[in-house]
Structures are given as structure tokens and as C-alpha cells.
Design a protein around this motif. Sequence first.
Motif, PDB file in Angstrom:
ATOM      1  N   LEU A 214       0.839  -1.204   0.000  1.00  8.27           N
ATOM      2  CA  LEU A 214       0.000   0.000   0.000  1.00  8.27           C
ATOM      3  C   LEU A 214       0.870   1.249   0.000  1.00  8.27           C
ATOM      4  O   LEU A 214       1.941   1.283   0.617  1.00  8.27           O
TER       5      LEU A 214
ATOM      6  N   TYR B 103      -5.271   2.610   4.763  1.00  8.76           N
ATOM      7  CA  TYR B 103      -6.725   2.586   4.574  1.00  8.76           C
ATOM      8  C   TYR B 103      -7.404   3.880   5.037  1.00  8.76           C
ATOM      9  O   TYR B 103      -8.627   3.985   5.011  1.00  8.76           O
ATOM     10  N   GLN B 104      -6.604   4.861   5.461  1.00  7.13           N
ATOM     11  CA  GLN B 104      -7.160   6.099   5.988  1.00  7.13           C
ATOM     12  C   GLN B 104      -6.444   7.303   5.390  1.00  7.13           C
ATOM     13  O   GLN B 104      -5.366   7.186   4.815  1.00  7.13           O
TER      14      GLN B 104
ATOM     15  N   GLY C 110      -5.369   1.786   0.190  1.00  7.71           N
ATOM     16  CA  GLY C 110      -6.047   0.675   0.835  1.00  7.71           C
ATOM     17  C   GLY C 110      -7.550   0.748   0.699  1.00  7.71           C
ATOM     18  O   GLY C 110      -8.148   1.799   0.918  1.00  7.71           O
ATOM     19  N   ASN C 111      -8.145  -0.358   0.297  1.00 10.31           N
ATOM     20  CA  ASN C 111      -9.593  -0.468   0.178  1.00 10.31           C
ATOM     21  C   ASN C 111     -10.069  -1.739   0.856  1.00 10.31           C
ATOM     22  O   ASN C 111      -9.377  -2.754   0.839  1.00 10.31           O
TER      23      ASN C 111
ATOM     24  N   ARG D 226     -12.153   1.740   2.265  1.00 10.29           N
ATOM     25  CA  ARG D 226     -11.673   2.887   3.011  1.00 10.29           C
ATOM     26  C   ARG D 226     -12.076   2.797   4.479  1.00 10.29           C
ATOM     27  O   ARG D 226     -13.088   2.218   4.842  1.00 10.29           O
TER      28      ARG D 226
ATOM     29  N   VAL E 184     -10.842   1.238   7.021  1.00 12.07           N
ATOM     30  CA  VAL E 184     -10.621   0.059   7.844  1.00 12.07           C
ATOM     31  C   VAL E 184      -9.849   0.518   9.081  1.00 12.07           C
ATOM     32  O   VAL E 184      -8.929   1.324   8.986  1.00 12.07           O
TER      33      VAL E 184
ATOM     34  N   ASN F 134      -3.128  -3.232  11.924  1.00 15.54           N
ATOM     35  CA  ASN F 134      -2.738  -2.324  10.845  1.00 15.54           C
ATOM     36  C   ASN F 134      -2.096  -1.064  11.406  1.00 15.54           C
ATOM     37  O   ASN F 134      -1.078  -0.580  10.893  1.00 15.54           O
TER      38      ASN F 134
ATOM     39  N   SER G 275     -14.385  -3.989  11.300  1.00 15.30           N
ATOM     40  CA  SER G 275     -13.186  -3.728  12.094  1.00 15.30           C
ATOM     41  C   SER G 275     -13.398  -4.076  13.562  1.00 15.30           C
ATOM     42  O   SER G 275     -12.433  -4.364  14.293  1.00 15.30           O
TER      43      SER G 275
END
Length: 354
Positions: free
Chosen positions: A56, A112-113, A118-119, A121, A123, A128, A267
Motif C-alpha cells: 500500500l 486505509y485512511q 487501501g480499500n 476505506r 478500515v 494495521n 473492524s
Amino acid sequence: MKKIGLLVLLNMLAIHHTIMAQSEKNPFTLVYEGAITQNVKGKVNIHPVTYTLNGLDIAANVYTPANYDAAEKYPTIVVAHPNGGVKEQVAGLYAQRLAEQGYITIAADAAYQGASGGNPRNVDIPQNRIEDIHGMADFISQYKGVDSEKIGLLGICGGGGYSLKAAQSDKRFKAIATLSMFNSGVVRRNGFMNSQVNTIQERLKQASDARAQEAGGGEIIYAANGPMITEEAALNNIPFELYREGYMYYGKTHAHPNSTFRYTMSSLLYLMTFDAATNMDLIDQPLLMMAGSKADTYYMTDEAFAKATHAKNKELFLIKGATHIETYWKPEYVDQAVNKLVDFYQNNLLNESL
């Protein structure tokens, strides 16, 4: 219903306008007071960077101190942002303030943020976030001018809890500090101040169903996905000061288009089994934990600190008069925190042989 829906829509539009106006004021979209607006030779500079972590793209800002010389060696601080936050908010503020004291610093958006890849979105899985911190250390230790033997860590809010976890195993971090530490897993499981203990199994079922729907290719379900609340009357109905002030900070005064409270419902399968305060005896580095004396989250710092039985030169520092969110932005409280951090890193990162 139509009237309520219209009011919600108007509120969302107003917040969006505020967010865009604030971010457009700064070429680096920084939203904190005193933020860098341009790189000037001889002064603290900001360097937007991208690096790869587990496939990522991670978006980060590196701050270099005044008169930075890549041929020299500088102590360095990794800064982990709060839950829902991004690198342009409080993490950036503290990164810049520490750079002003001679440190190279890095603040990165979580995978993811924010602006990182990251998908799906948003997460929000603890492992992580912990990996993000290890990844910042990977990247910054190779950055020109960084003294890889003098890397410190600062975690803010949720980033504080994840920093404690990262530091338990990652001994590249020679001195560990937290500000307004938030134990994300315990709060997601039990609710803030144990306000949702009676619904744990119900929420786990919702998370399980959301995971099943994702696995089947269905729509991603999000928790905390409502509009930001910024009207005083509505805020007064929220029982906890943390959330009342958080809505104003993230939704109005320090809003950023990449910042959001929402996270994937699935999550919770990971969050609700996580506890930042376990295995605290593995931290043998110097440890500073800071919290506002009026913060309703202080109990989390207090609990984790007590369990850090092997930490070196450990200290609990209360910022007198501050609430949780006020440590993010209020000048007199930020000054106290920065002064304490400078003293802590000076004594435990620069002067001490580790």
C-alpha cells in the motif's frame, strides 16, 4: 422527517464548506495554528513523501529542522495520529513543534485512511495501526540525516495506545511518549467509561454480519457514519466531554477533508479483542505518558502506566487544567506538552547511552 433530513443535509454542506475553506488556506492542507505555509531555506521545512508498506502507498509528511544538513545526524521522532485523525492535524502540530527543537519528525496517515492507500476505506484494525508505526520507523530510519540509533516515538490518542503496543516489541524506538492515550479496543468493546457493556454481543453480531456481507461482495457497512455534530444544542445532549469537544475539533475548528470518525463495522471483530494495556511489562525503554488533568480519558493512561513495571525512567505528567481534546490545539497546553517532550527526549534519547 423531511424537515430533519433537510437540516442534516444543510449541516453537512456547511461543514464541508468549512473543511474545504480551511484546507485551501494552507498549500500543505495543514489545519493547525502556526502551520508551515512555505519551505524557507534555513527554517523548519515540510516534505510530503510516499512510501510502500505491505503493498500500500502510505502518505506522510517529514519535517526537517532549521538549517538541516543531510550530511549530519539528527535525533528523530515518529508521530502516530489519533483515531479518525490525519497527519495534517494534531500529529502534524507536534511533529512541527519537535522539528523546531532540532528533531527530524514524521507523521503518516494510517493505511486505509487519510491520503494513504487501501480499500475498503477507513478500515480500522489495531494490527494495521501498529504496523503503520513499524513502517514509519522503516522509512524514516533510511532518510538522509536520521540517526537510526536515536529514534523516539510519540503516540497521540488512539495512536498512543498503538504506540505502546508497537514499542513493546520494536526496540528501534529508544524513548516512548504518549499524549492523551486512548485505549481503542477497550472503548470499542465496553463503550466509553463502560457505557455499552450490555450490548457487546449484539455489536459483535453486527460486526460478524458486516464481515459476511463484505465477503459476499456486498456493500461495506460503516460504524460512526453519521454527520458531524457542531450545533451547541445538539452537543449538549452528548454525555461525554471527549465526544463533545471532538466533534468541534474534527468537524469545525480543525476539520480536514481526509479526516472522518467512520470505520468499517467489520473492524470491530479486531478492535473488540484488543487492549493496549496488555503486555506493558515488555516496555523496557524510557516512558513518558501525558494527559490533561481534566481529561475524561485519563483513566486509560493511568491504567497502562501502572502496568509498565519494567519501563525505564517512567513518568506520568498531568497537563494542569486540560481536557483530552484541548491538548491537541490549545496553545498553553500544547506548550506544556512540548516542553515536557523536549526535556524527556533530551534526557532519554540524546544524553543517555541506550
